[in-house]
Design an enzyme around this catalytic site. Structure first.
Site, short mmCIF file in Angstrom:
data_model
loop_
_atom_site.label_atom_id
_atom_site.label_comp_id
_atom_site.label_asym_id
_atom_site.label_seq_id
_atom_site.Cartn_x
_atom_site.Cartn_y
_atom_site.Cartn_z
N ASP A 1 0.97 -0.73 -0.13
CA ASP A 1 -0.24 -0.12 0.06
C ASP A 1 0.70 1.00 0.23
O ASP A 1 2.05 0.99 0.85
CB ASP A 1 -0.93 -0.15 1.28
N GLU B 1 2.56 6.86 -2.08
CA GLU B 1 2.10 7.85 -2.55
C GLU B 1 2.34 9.64 -1.57
O GLU B 1 1.63 10.40 -2.32
CB GLU B 1 0.94 8.58 -3.42
N ASP C 1 -9.01 3.10 -3.90
CA ASP C 1 -10.39 3.24 -2.60
C ASP C 1 -11.30 3.59 -3.09
O ASP C 1 -11.35 4.83 -2.74
CB ASP C 1 -9.16 3.94 -1.12
#
Length: 685
Positions: A401, A404, A468
């Site tokens: 995950d 960024e 998401d």
């Protein structure tokens, strides 16, 4: 594959740059190709959401051009650009056979604006993984990796409320995976070789502007006879993923996070007929309860309180052909043991104002950044964290995950400017994960999946997921965005994409409906990997096993996904040799199919199967566009349809899908359809 070398033609008022019959750029004193300047960026970050602004101090059009003819057939052409005749050369363009090199002669310059030509009607695609628009014309797209935001529609009250709560609303252009690469519908492409912030302005009809907060090293140029050949060339440039393991295609990965209770739930799903090949428990590290929902404890080690017998559980699952998957990200909670280990070794990124680790607020807890510009730190994370804590335990896959979030005021080991490191960080993170697989000899056997990306991420990341999404049908953040994400990412070399079934983000009372959950499973059956996620608020949302009806439907769709595995496997093998993604924009095989109304709602699954998922609530019939060149057979009824527009019944469980009438796989498609319809009828669908 041979490319088409650019040609410089001197004009009465400047020069023109051509690539075959395509005008790439034109320069004149009134409309110069290059403008340079100096600016100071102002960046605010709050939990992965960014506000970016730039104070432009100078902006100088380079109106005067001097073309220096090539000396020899293979020699490059050089174009010196200056503010005016007699002024010092500010920047030189070196026109090579496959690129434009940019050489700045002024160290004070840190901004440029590049003007390129378009024909006014051609469509433009690319810029990495886009969520809202596949055709980029008519809008401005910044290239900056970030949280995509919640809602992503500035006109909606929901997005506005999320913006008020920490700039979290996002916009049509915000994405985990931006990449400064664009494709034109006539078979050419360009890539800006920089990790700096860029913005592509496609508002004008006859040109577009690339703003860059740096002077890029070069602009790479590509050309190919067909769009499919162009995508193949880009996949070669940016990296082809290793072959997905067969278990990832051949069944369903079930995501559960109930600790030890997850195993009993899994058995009930298997007993209901779900063909499970993976159990994904992101809570293997334990939980931290926050106002956002159930968060994970970011210390990447087995939590024995929540999973007391995990080693034995993993071995027992493996004996039944079920792999165990976990979760990891590149940050370390400051109250975890691994943080102390990394701190002692000097592996953490530092504050600029002190020799202290930089801490990031992730929402009610802080975490530190493992500095992947330090080779020892990258190797430590790959071997010590992922290798020893995960792979050596028997974990065969994980969500890798984030990536960024890198702040722009951090101090890095190699001295890299964090403004340039920010967009590079997802690829560095992918490289660490790929290195972990390499160290344990698990490349192509275990698999990790990422949402963040950027230039060259395909060299390392074997599988994308679409991030998401909100748990709804909304235009810019719901179920339909995962199609746009797969198609856009596929154009720049990513063969494999999938999504969280049912979406992830549930806030402000927005929760899954049974219809949404089933429609998402319908879509996911026609993707390379089918995986569930309980979302950020699992107790408030429906799950695939919440009711007998939902579980029966999910079992039927996951069985369809497993039935498709032999065909999917052929597509995976083709991806290794051609670079073509499994989910393909229609125009990769039907270049006449550039209709914007269906451009990003339909896709080809391979060449022979067209899928048009239902992505609106309460729809019982669905209009589909069937490309030219063949008749198409409706998967569920066997009815033949000529190319063109067709409206079909679209009940839950029967995603609108068609196969080529002349496909060699036609008997296979007909057989799996017969079996699927029988399963649906048996459960009353």
């Amino acid at each position: 594959m041979a490319t088409i070398a650019p040609i410089v033609r001197i004009t009465d008022d400047g020069f023109a740059l051509w690539q075959g019959d395509r005008l790439v750029a034109a320069h004149s004193a009134d409309m110069p190709m290059v403008t340079v300047g100096r600016g100071t960026a102002d960046i605010e970050m709050f939990r992965g959401n960014f506000r970016l602004s730039d104070h432009v101090e100078t902006r100088t059009p380079l109106a005067h051009a001097r073309v220096i003819e090539a000396q020899g057939d293979d020699a490059p052409v050089r174009i010196d650009l200056a503010e005016r005749e007699g002024a010092p050369v500010a920047l030189s363009l070196v026109v090579q056979s496959d690129a434009l090199l940019l050489e700045s002669h002024d160290s004070a310059v840190n901004r440029c604006w590049l003007r390129f030509s378009t024909d006014g009607v051609e469509k433009i695609f690319g810029l990495g993984e886009q969520m809202s628009y596949l055709d980029l014309r008519g809008r401005v797209f910044p290239v900056w990796t970030s949280e995509p935001g919640v809602g992503r529609d500035k006109t909606s009250a929901f997005t506005q409320a999320m913006d008020a709560a920490g700039n979290a609303g996002g916009d049509y252009w915000t994405t985990n995976y931006p990449q400064p690469t664009i494709l034109f519908e006539r078979g050419t492409a360009l890539h800006v070789d920089t990790h700096a912030y860029c913005a592509f302005d496609f508002m004008a009809a006859d040109h577009f502007i690339i703003e860059c907060w740096d002077i890029p090293a070069k602009i790479e140029l590509f050309a190919a006879p067909t769009m499919a050949d162009l995508v193949s060339a880009l996949s070669t440039r940016f990296g082809r993923q290793p072959l997905l393991p067969e278990w990832a295609n051949g069944g369903t990965i079930v995501g559960l996070k109930q600790g030890e209770a997850s195993f009993a739930r899994l058995e009930r799903m298997i007993d209901a007929g779900v063909p499970v090949t993976g159990l994904w428990c992101e809570d293997w590290v334990g939980l931290r309860i926050t106002s956002f929902g159930k968060r994970l404890f970011w210390d990447w080690r087995w939590n024995r309180d929540r999973y007391p017998h995990l080693d034995r559980r993993i071995a027992a699952l493996a004996a039944k052909g079920v792999r165990f998957l976990a979760y990891v990200n590149p940050y370390l909670a400051i109250d975890g043991a691994l943080y102390q280990e990394a701190l002692a070794a000097g592996y953490l990124a530092l504050r600029q104002d002190a020799d202290m680790p930089y801490h990031v607020d992730f929402g009610e807890f802080d975490a530190a950044i493992v500095d992947f510009t330090n080779p020892d730190a990258a190797e430590w994370f790959a071997d010590r964290v992922i290798g020893r804590e995960m792979l050596d335990l028997g974990i065969m896959g994980w969500m890798a995950d984030f990536g960024e979030y890198l702040p722009t005021d951090v101090r890095l080991f190699d001295g890299m400017d964090p403004m340039l490191a920010h967009n590079a960080w997802p690829t560095l993170w992918a490289k660490v994960n790929a290195r972990a697989l390499e160290l344990r000899g698990k490349t192509g056997e275990a698999v990790f999946f990422m949402r963040a990306g950027g230039t060259d991420v395909g060299h390392y990341c074997p599988l994308l997921w679409a991030g998401d999404q909100s748990v709804d049908f909304s235009r810019h953040d719901g179920i339909g965005t995962v199609i746009t994400a797969a198609l856009s990412a596929g154009l720049v070399g990513n063969a494999y994409s999938h999504s969280d079934i049912g979406g992830y983000t549930s806030l402000m009372g927005n929760v899954r409906t049974a219809e949404l959950l089933m429609r998402w499973s319908d879509l996911a059956a026609f993707t390379p990997v089918m995986r569930t996620h309980e979302g950020n608020r699992p107790d408030e949302n429906l799950q695939v096993d919440s009711t007998p009806e939902l579980l029966d439907h999910f079992a039927a769709m996951s069985q369809l996904h497993a039935d498709l595995a032999p065909y999917t496997r052929l597509l995976c093998e083709a991806a290794r040799t051609t670079g073509l993604p499994l989910q393909r924009a229609l125009f990769l095989h039907h270049e006449e199919a550039m209709d914007s109304d269906t451009l990003q709602t339909h896709y080809l699954y391979g060449r022979d199967l067209l899928v048009a998922p239902v992505i609106e609530a309460d729809a019982t019939r669905w209009t589909c566009h069937l490309p030219q060149g063949t008749d198409w057979v409706h998967l569920w009824t066997g009815a033949h349809h000529a190319p063109g527009s067709v409206t079909v019944d679209a009940p839950i469980g029967r995603t609108p899908a068609f196969y080529r009438a002349d496909s060699s796989h036609a008997p296979f498609f007909a057989d799996i359809a017969t079996r699927h319809v029988a399963r649906l009828e048996a459960i009353g669908l």
